[in-house]
Scaffold this active site. Sequence first.
Site, PDB file in Angstrom:
ATOM      1  CG  HIS A   1     120.351 -14.731  59.566  1.00 23.60           C
ATOM      2  ND1 HIS A   1     120.395 -14.458  58.291  1.00 23.60           N
ATOM      3  CD2 HIS A   1     119.084 -14.964  59.907  1.00 23.60           C
ATOM      4  CE1 HIS A   1     119.127 -14.376  57.917  1.00 23.60           C
ATOM      5  NE2 HIS A   1     118.328 -14.886  58.769  1.00 23.60           N
TER       6      HIS A   1
ATOM      7  CE  LYS B   1     133.788  -8.127  54.796  1.00 20.48           C
ATOM      8  NZ  LYS B   1     132.832  -8.963  54.361  1.00 20.48           N
ATOM      9  NE  ARG B   2     128.076  -2.967  62.461  1.00 19.22           N
ATOM     10  CZ  ARG B   2     126.983  -2.704  63.480  1.00 19.22           C
ATOM     11  NH1 ARG B   2     126.138  -1.947  62.567  1.00 19.22           N
ATOM     12  NH2 ARG B   2     127.151  -2.627  64.753  1.00 19.22           N
TER      13      ARG B   2
ATOM     14  CE  LYS C   1     130.868  -8.949  59.697  1.00 17.17           C
ATOM     15  NZ  LYS C   1     130.256  -9.623  58.681  1.00 17.17           N
TER      16      LYS C   1
ATOM     17  CB  THR D   1     124.740 -10.148  51.461  1.00 18.02           C
ATOM     18  OG1 THR D   1     124.952  -9.574  52.569  1.00 18.02           O
ATOM     19  CG2 THR D   1     123.764 -11.561  51.710  1.00 18.02           C
TER      20      THR D   1
ATOM     21  CE  LYS E   1     124.447  -6.775  49.441  1.00 12.50           C
ATOM     22  NZ  LYS E   1     124.062  -6.274  50.578  1.00 12.50           N
TER      23      LYS E   1
HETATM   24  C1  GLS Z   1     124.471 -12.173  59.615  1.00 11.62           C
HETATM   25  C2  GLS Z   1     125.751 -12.859  59.055  1.00 11.62           C
HETATM   26  O1  GLS Z   1     126.745 -12.271  59.728  1.00 11.62           O
HETATM   27  C3  GLS Z   1     126.005 -12.836  57.564  1.00 11.62           C
HETATM   28  O2  GLS Z   1     127.117 -13.772  57.388  1.00 11.62           O
HETATM   29  C4  GLS Z   1     124.760 -13.195  56.787  1.00 11.62           C
HETATM   30  O3  GLS Z   1     125.095 -12.983  55.354  1.00 11.62           O
HETATM   31  C5  GLS Z   1     123.678 -12.350  57.350  1.00 11.62           C
HETATM   32  C6  GLS Z   1     122.402 -12.626  56.301  1.00 11.62           C
HETATM   33  O4  GLS Z   1     122.060 -14.079  56.435  1.00 11.62           O
HETATM   34  O5  GLS Z   1     123.456 -12.712  58.719  1.00 11.62           O
HETATM   35  N1  GLS Z   1     124.105 -12.442  61.040  1.00 11.62           N
HETATM   36  C7  GLS Z   1     124.081 -11.632  61.512  1.00 11.62           C
HETATM   37  O6  GLS Z   1     123.717 -11.612  62.732  1.00 11.62           O
HETATM   38  N2  GLS Z   1     124.358 -10.567  61.032  1.00 11.62           N
HETATM   39  C8  GLS Z   1     124.628 -10.705  59.756  1.00 11.62           C
HETATM   40  O7  GLS Z   1     124.880 -10.048  58.741  1.00 11.62           O
END
Ligand code: GLS
Length: 838
Positions: A373, A564-565, A570, A672, A676
């Site tokens: 991920h 988002k975080r 980002k 994601t 949304k």
């Molecule tokens: C993450 C990625 O940073 C995101 O881009 C991704 O959409 C998500 C789900 O696959 O996984 N990996 C991570 O460590 N945190 C995330 O949200």
Amino acid sequence: MQPAANLNHAAVQVEDDRTGLTPETLKRAFLDNLFYIQGKFPRLATQHDYYMALAYTVRDRLLQRWISTAAAYTEQGSRTVAYLSAEFLMGPQLGHNLVNLGIYDIVQQAVADLGLNLDELMEQEAEPGLGNGGLGRLAACYLDSMATLEVPSLGYGIRYEFGIFRQDIRNGQQVEVTDKWLRLGNPWELPRPEWAVDVKLGGHTEAYTDRSGRYRVRWIPYQVIKGVPYDMPIAGYRTNTCNTLRLWSAQAPEAFDFEIFNSGDYLGAVQDKLSSENLSKVLYPNDNISQGKRLRLAQQIFFVSCSLQDMLRILARQGLALSQFSQKFVIQLNDTHPAVTVAELMRLLMDEHGLSWDAAWDITQRSIAYTNHTLMPEALEKWPVDMFGQLLPRHLEIIYEINHRFLEQVRARFPDDSDRLRRLSLIDESGERYVRMAHLACVGSFSINGVAALHTELLKQDVLKDFYELYPEKFNSKTNGVTPRRFMVLSNPRQTEMLNRTIGDTWVSRLDELKRLEAKAEDPSFQHDWHMIKQANKGDLANYMAKQNGLVINPESLFDVQVKRIHEYKRQHLNVLHIITLYHRLKASPNLEVPPRTFIFGGKAAPGYHVAKLMIRLVNGVAEVINHDPAMRDRLKVVFLRNFNVRLAQRIYPAADLSEQISMAGKEASGTGNMKFALNGAVTIGTLDGANVEIRDEVGAENFFLFGLTAPEVYALKAQGYNPWDYYQGDPELKQALDSILVGTFSRGDGEVFKPLIDSLLNWDPYLLLADYQDYVACQERVGQAFCDRTHWTRMSILNVARMGLFSSDRSIQDYCRDVWRTPAVPIELTDHAQLGE
Ligand code: GLS
């Protein structure tokens, strides 16, 4: 026809107060639960009591499906996905379950008949925030889709007593408050103490020869911890399937306590109990960062071992042999957090069930699939060998043996390539020695996937290149998706109603059908209604912001949203640089024609991530100046919404005009939130990163605001030697923006506050904000112009929704089922559970 009659077509009539779906039955059940579970009568009952009574009413309806589902899986020995994840960011359950059971409207009415308000009751629910962000929320969307698609599945994770912290903002800064989500009880779980298992930690191993003369190893642990499962029902959307999320809670085993107790050390025994329970106490609040803490590794082995032992128990109960493990289960590793599965399954099969290495390895490799991920180097988990060996001595031996055999194979394939051996080894020996968890996952699994097309390509070319050269057949890509049930039907009822009216309601489980909206994109009356819906949603959010932030927000302004975080990659601070630039432009030219904008931010920073916390402070500093400047009234507003979580997300997406997806290309694995937003009619401004690439392909380049360097351009610029200072010197507006931060304009004159942030940008700028700044600001100008043309903007918004069908998590799950899991659907018939034993 009554819904109850429809669902209970079986010969046995099971319509009763625990299963019935008519308004009268629901009301009776609700009051019954208020009396007999909450022990309250209306004059004494709090809103929370009413919420609980309703939750139990809904749970009873789930239980009927749950039991029928479990019975069918048991009878049929169904092939099952075991989805292992350290995080499940489930969000509030009541509303979502009402949607999936198809009883939202009936319950809303029944509750209203009793003089209560469903929205207010739903507000009472403490949200189970057992995840950090996208990774944990993806797991929750996937559970929803597996149940909807009737795929037998078990989610396995940790029942953290404290989920992700609650974020407060004081003096513009993040303050973390513990999340006591279990304080008032959790009606959505059933404890299953009868299925508790023991997990060993620490100690040492001993070799011995068994009766048949075979070399065996026994592990004498230092500590044993009991894992107690708590089951949460996962209902599919309008199917009878109700799967299970099984979360493990750590306890001290009684027998262990007693030994110390008998020696008279009562306090020691209690201490031990406390330290055992620490294991599932708290979620590590990091996203895309691994801290390498011993307790975190202990959490990982804890839930992995509990889950594997549970699978072996189920296998035995169904009368299946160990050799059938990989037919019965496919284990999906959600990132490397559960990667120790590879070693633990080997250990269980060999040491506890007597299998040979080869037999155990065959089963292990056939059963496990791994999803990566992240491309962030700091997120790749590695554990110091010493720490690993102290906590998991037997697993370290097994990993050494896996590595030995693996490197033999590599040597045979690539003779005289010691560099490659060093790169591939499960042990990093470049300095202090580490166990590399991604390598363990790659070697131990039959499938390795990334979460978007670009991400998978970058894994192949870069992060996992050596593994790709070795095992190209293992690699595949599975673009993420999100559930339309929570992120459209539940959160955006107005848009849902309009979609239902226009194209019928089957899009909810066949999202491709949104395509049929395209025909309406030019229709002026449809456009008008579409616009009014967005306005109404923005009005709701404006009211919320008025309450939360004390600001008067114009719902006609462009809602420009980044939630988002908070993370440097980002680039929330790139967004801020644009805001400051716009501010300076408006100050210099008050007649500048730009639409009024409301910039909305939300997101948590990891508590130890200082620069991210500074980014929050910067947003709030800029907000303070702009929101207090009379010249900016009706032109610009900046809002930081505290405590971004699933519930707040559901308020925000429906109200967004513009979705900010502005990470440096090559860093966001998928994203994601991007999906949304677009599914709720927001237009994206973004880089060619993660799933943005595929979103743009789908919605059309003309309906997407693209800017910034591409991933290859990022690599090239870095290779050639990037100097942010050149950009700073070369662009007066950029210089003015950065200087204004540096001199304290947004920190009440204190020039020190943001110095670390600006120093990092000017001297290093690892995420190329300065390189992308000009293109971003120019792109934002085009956004502003487009927004002023309402017809044009509304058309883009409609087409975004119409063309987003690909990004349903149902599609992702179908892809996994077809290419990786090979799990057939198992339709469920509702049975009269009272008669199952006959
Ligand atoms: C993450 C990625 O940073 C995101 O881009 C991704 O959409 C998500 C789900 O696959 O996984 N990996 C991570 O460590 N945190 C995330 O949200």
